[in-house]
Structure formats: structure tokens, C-alpha cells
Design a protein around this motif. Structure first.
Motif, short mmCIF file in Angstrom:
data_model
loop_
_atom_site.label_atom_id
_atom_site.label_comp_id
_atom_site.label_asym_id
_atom_site.label_seq_id
_atom_site.Cartn_x
_atom_site.Cartn_y
_atom_site.Cartn_z
N LYS A 142 -15.60 9.72 19.68
CA LYS A 142 -16.66 9.91 20.67
C LYS A 142 -17.91 10.57 20.10
CE LYS A 142 -15.18 14.50 22.26
NZ LYS A 142 -14.28 14.72 21.13
N LYS A 153 -17.12 5.83 15.22
CA LYS A 153 -16.76 4.84 16.25
C LYS A 153 -16.80 3.43 15.68
CE LYS A 153 -18.20 3.01 20.75
NZ LYS A 153 -18.30 1.63 20.23
N SER A 181 -17.56 10.07 25.13
CA SER A 181 -18.43 11.24 24.96
C SER A 181 -18.87 11.79 26.31
CB SER A 181 -19.65 10.85 24.12
OG SER A 181 -20.55 11.94 24.02
#
Length: 356
Positions: A142, A153, A181
């Protein structure tokens, strides 16, 4: 008694030099193959360094690259020796150099053998490195706005799509981390607040996975969220719908890939060892046969070639004796340290002598 003694005529010596010249160039190409193989494995390991906790497995490609370069050089030298062996005026210059050449060439063969052993022995270290590295990669998935982790990611998503895997051990690993996130969460939403409050660490956990876990072979459109809730999807059973996602964990997928890559190099490396040892033995025969012919009155007469001038036992005893002599030479004799002190103080030495 000479070990593996053979008789060489002038014609056989010429044929041996010619054949060894070709074999040496083949060994040069094998050295190039070993070097390129090491570069390829090294590149593959570096491509996914972000999901590895340590670099212990890099010792395999490092040795391959080192041995490949050294093999190119040593076997090129062997081609020059073969050319000069037919010229009585140029061959003697190699006599002092060949002993070191044999040592280096034999060492290279043992290093290649060590690579084959390490390829199998380091499997446990590779699995542990991937286990820790993937666990951290999933945890930092995240952190797209954190310096040093902004590409994590993308790395994980590409990895899961390329190797058709999901999570560390399986897709359930994503249930244990917050992989969305906070910047993309609506903290005014009741569902978000309830999920964060229900977690001891204040994390937003989901029973869902990233899109890269979806199996494109599944006939059903990908289900990413609410995977444990059978009522959230029509005609859905959490225990049996795993085909909608990749079942295999990425640690197992990467371990299988790298071990398959390194294990496939085994037959090739063993073939290179065989060729390298053939060069060593053939050059030894050529050296002893040519030196024997040069010692004769007529260099065109028959000469004897051999691997060792004595048997294995005698050669070992000679080497052992030479090593012991070197060790004794390096030791300091206690008696030698006392004599100078007594010579420097003769009066003290005389006073300690009883009067007659």
C-alpha cells in the motif's frame, strides 16, 4: 612407477597437439557458455531482488561468472601451448608456467562441481529468503507514496500476474495485512470506521485480494472482495470457488522457477567439467611426451607420456614431505634465540661455570 604411461610416436604427438588445440577452443566456448549462464541467472535474481530478504543464493551465479572468465583465459593459453609444442625452440618457455596452469585448471573444475552442489544445497536458504521478502512486499504493497517503496505495488502485481500466483503461501495472506492505503479510504464511512475499530492494531483489513490475483482462466468474472461471504455473491461457495483466484503462493512459484533454472544447468556444467578435465589430462600427456622427446638425441624418436611421474602413493608422500619441510623452515628454534644472548654476555656465562 609412472601413472598411466603411454608411448607416443612423432605422428601421435602431432595428432595429440592438433586434437588438443581443437578441444581447447571448445573449452573456451564452454567457458563463454558458463559465463553467460551466470550472467543470466544473476539478472533473473536481481530482477526480483525486492522480494528477497538476502543475497546468499547469488553465490551460484557469481561463481559461474568467475569460473567462466577464468576458463576462457586458461583454455586460450592451452591453445598457445599446443601450437608451441611442435616447435622445439618455443615450447621450453612454457615449462615453468604449466604447473600453475594445471593447478588453476583443476581448481576451476572443482569450483564448477561446487556450483552443482550449491544449486541443490541452497534451496532452503532461497525459500526462507523469499518467505521473508514476499511477506515484507505484501505488507508494503500500500505504500505507493513512501520513498523507496513506491514501486512495491507494481512489483507485486507484475509478479503475481507473471507467475500466476497469489500471496506468500496462498491468497489468504492478503486477509492479514492492510493492502489499501489510508489515502484511498473514506473515514467518514461507517463500514471503514467499524473495520478499523474492530482491529487491535487499527488496520483496515479486508477479505479481499488485489486484481493481480485473479485467474484469467476462470469462466466467472473475478471476485476480489468479500471472498469469505457466501451471501455476497450469487451461486458462490467460498470453499470451492478458489479457481477464481490463483491457488499457488508466490513463494512456491518463485522457488520452483529458480530451482528449475539452476538445476537445469547441472547437466551443462557437468559436461563443461568433463571437457575441462579432458583438456587438463591431454595437455599433461602432451607436455611429458614433448619433454621426453626433447631429452632424446633424436627428437623424432618415440617418447613416453604420463600423468604422474610416480604412483599416487609416492606422489602424495613427496608432497607431504615438501609441505613438512616448508613448515619446519617457517618455525623458530628456541635454541637459536638463546645462543645470541649468551654470546653477548660472556662474563655472566663464565660466572655460572663452577670453579675446578
Amino acid at each position: 612407477m609412472m601413472l598411466l604411461k603411454m608411448k607416443f610416436t612423432q605422428q601421435r604427438r602431432v595428432h595429440l597437439a592438433q586434437g588438443l588445440w581443437l578441444l581447447s577452443w571448445l573449452a573456451v566456448m564452454c567457458g563463454t557458455f558458463v559465463f553467460c549462464l551466470g550472467v543470466y541467472i544473476k539478472t533473473e535474481l536481481l530482477r526480483r531482488a525486492e522480494v528477497m530478504d538476502n543475497t546468499e543464493i547469488h553465490v551460484v551465479p557469481n561463481i559461474l561468472m568467475l569460473v567462466g572468465l577464468a576458463s576462457i583465459g586458461t583454455n586460450w593459453v592451452a591453445t598457445r601451448v599446443c601450437q608451441d609444442s611442435l616447435d622445439a625452440s618455443r615450447f621450453p618457455r612454457w615449462k615453468a608456467f604449466l604447473l600453475a596452469w594445471f593447478v588453476v585448471a583443476t581448481l576451476l573444475s572443482f569450483l564448477l562441481l561446487a556450483v552443482v552442489v550449491l544449486s541443490y544445497a541452497l534451496q532452503g536458504h532461497l525459500e526462507e529468503s523469499l518467505k521473508v521478502g514476499l511477506r515484507n512486499g505484501i505488507r508494503f504493497y500500500k505504500d505507493t507514496d513512501v520513498p523507496g517503496r513506491c514501486f512495491q505495488k507494481e512489483t507485486i502485481d507484475r509478479l503475481q500476474m507473471e507467475f500466476q500466483c497469489c500471496g506468500n503461501n496462498n491468497f489468504r495472506d492478503w486477509f492479514e495485512v492492510q493492502w489499501v492505503s489510508n489515502r484511498y479510504l473514506d473515514f467518514t464511512s461507517k463500514d471503514v470506521k467499524d473495520r478499523i475499530r474492530s482491529n487491535v492494531d487499527g488496520r483496515y483489513l479486508l477479505d479481499g485480494v488485489p486484481f493481480s490475483c485473479c485467474n484469467p482462466r476462470s469462466p466467472r468474472p473475478c471476485l476480489q472482495n468479500q471472498l469469505t461471504d457466501n451471501s455476497a455473491h450469487h451461486s458462490y461457495d467460498y470453499q470451492s470457488e478458489e479457481l477464481n483466484l490463483h491457488n499457488r503462493g508466490c513463494r512456491q512459484a518463485l522457488t520452483d522457477y529458480y530451482m528449475g533454472l539452476m538445476n537445469s544447468t547441472g547437466p551443462g556444467v557437468l559436461s563443461v567439467i568433463l571437457i575441462q578435465m579432458s583438456v587438463v589430462l591431454s595437455l599433461r600427456y602432451l607436455q611429458t611426451a614433448v619433454e621426453g622427446a626433447m631429452a632424446l638425441e633424436d627428437p623424432a624418436e618415440d617418447s613416453e607420456g604420463y600423468i604422474l611421474e610416480q604412483g599416487l602413493k609416492e606422489t602424495f608422500e613427496d608432497l607431504k614431505a615438501k609441505v613438512l619441510i616448508l613448515l619446519k623452515f617457517g618455525q623458530v628454534n628456541p635454541g637459536d634465540t638463546q645462543e645470541p644472548s649468551e654470546a653477548a654476555d660472556p662474563e655472566k656465562a663464565a660466572s655460572t661455570t663452577p670453579a675446578s
